[in-house]
Enzyme design. Structure first.
Site, mmCIF file in Angstrom:
data_model
loop_
_atom_site.group_PDB
_atom_site.id
_atom_site.type_symbol
_atom_site.label_atom_id
_atom_site.label_comp_id
_atom_site.label_asym_id
_atom_site.label_seq_id
_atom_site.Cartn_x
_atom_site.Cartn_y
_atom_site.Cartn_z
ATOM 1 C CG ASP A 48 -2.036 -0.993 1.162
ATOM 2 O OD1 ASP A 48 -2.353 -1.449 0.048
ATOM 3 O OD2 ASP A 48 -2.590 -1.318 2.220
ATOM 4 C CE1 TYR A 76 3.222 -6.305 4.865
ATOM 5 C CE2 TYR A 76 2.801 -8.555 5.572
ATOM 6 C CZ TYR A 76 2.802 -7.595 4.588
ATOM 7 O OH TYR A 76 2.369 -7.922 3.328
ATOM 8 C CG ASP A 90 -4.943 2.877 5.551
ATOM 9 O OD1 ASP A 90 -5.922 3.644 5.335
ATOM 10 O OD2 ASP A 90 -4.279 2.382 4.624
ATOM 11 N NE ARG A 184 -5.125 -1.489 3.853
ATOM 12 C CZ ARG A 184 -6.002 -1.348 2.867
ATOM 13 N NH1 ARG A 184 -7.026 -0.522 3.009
ATOM 14 N NH2 ARG A 184 -5.885 -2.032 1.761
#
Length: 240
Positions: A48, A76, A90, A184
């Site tokens: 993203d 992550y 987000d 997310r």
């Protein structure tokens, strides 16, 4: 080095860039360096715009390995803000709802995280590249249309709490997961499991398969400087 026969390159994607923009810039730099107008270049997994970190980019015949590389486990680090949600889960959108957080403790967070390891069903964000009747979900969502996405089976191998701040209600996580996992959505689901809300405020991909971000090009400037040091194969060699 022959980018037509195929190379695998890794980059630390900067904040605000789309995956498409990074691929386009890498292709332009490579074409200029080897004196070609066209070159196959693709990436092994979208990141993203509001996320940073590891992107694997393949050139020439190595683009045939993209599907294989996409199957590699991803890792992550993520920062979640508890007590508030946004439509995109987000910072792409403003907060649309707030929730109580007085009841949330570190012990409660740790207990909830245990529910999200292993194989789980996860509904992707409506602001995502998932397709609905041939159209991207984010295109439909941005037009104000109702988007209903089906849950997908994903795997979260490891979910580690790195930090919890009870004053700001922020927490940092390390996540190791399968292809198709939306961090997310994980943030949304953790917020709901805590009887509150949550959204991502930062996301960084640190690993894709065997490729780690500390070994990647830290910037396009560094990549361009590296290209200038290489003995490159003349453009007449190869047909990609």
């Amino acid at each position: 080095m022959n980018f037509i026969d195929g190379q695998i390159l890794t980059f630390d994607k900067p904040l605000g860039w789309t995956s498409f923009q990074l691929v386009g810039k890498v292709r332009w730099l490579l074409c200029r360096a080897i004196g070609r107008k066209k070159l196959k270049v693709g990436h092994a997994g979208t990141l993203d715009p509001l996320a940073t970190g590891m992107m694997v980019i393949c050139t020439g015949k190595a683009t045939k390995r993209i599907e294989e590389l996409q199957l590699g486990r991803k890792e992550y680090t993520a920062t979640l803000q508890l007590g508030a949600t946004t439509p995109s889960y987000d910072l792409e959108h403003e907060v649309d709802a707030t929730f109580p957080t007085d009841h949330i403790t570190e012990e409660a967070v740790r207990e909830v995280l245990t529910r999200f390891t292993g194989e789980i069903d996860q509904v992707p964000p409506v602001f995502s590249a998932c397709k609905v009747d041939g159209k991207r979900a984010y295109d439909l969502a941005r037009k104000g249309k109702d988007v209903e996405l089906k849950a997908k089976r994903i795997t979260i191998d490891e979910l580690e709490l790195l930090r919890f701040d009870p004053e700001t209600m922020q927490l940092d996580l390390r996540v190791r997961c399968s292809k198709g996992t939306y961090i997310r959505s994980l943030a949304r689901d953790i917020g709901e499991a805590l009887h509150s809300g949550a959204h991502l405020t930062a996301l960084r991909r640190t690993q894709v398969g065997d490729y780690r971000v500390e070994d990647a090009f830290p910037s396009l400037e560094a990549f361009e400087e590296w290209l200038q040091t290489l003995p490159l194969t003349p453009p007449c060699e190869g047909g990609e």
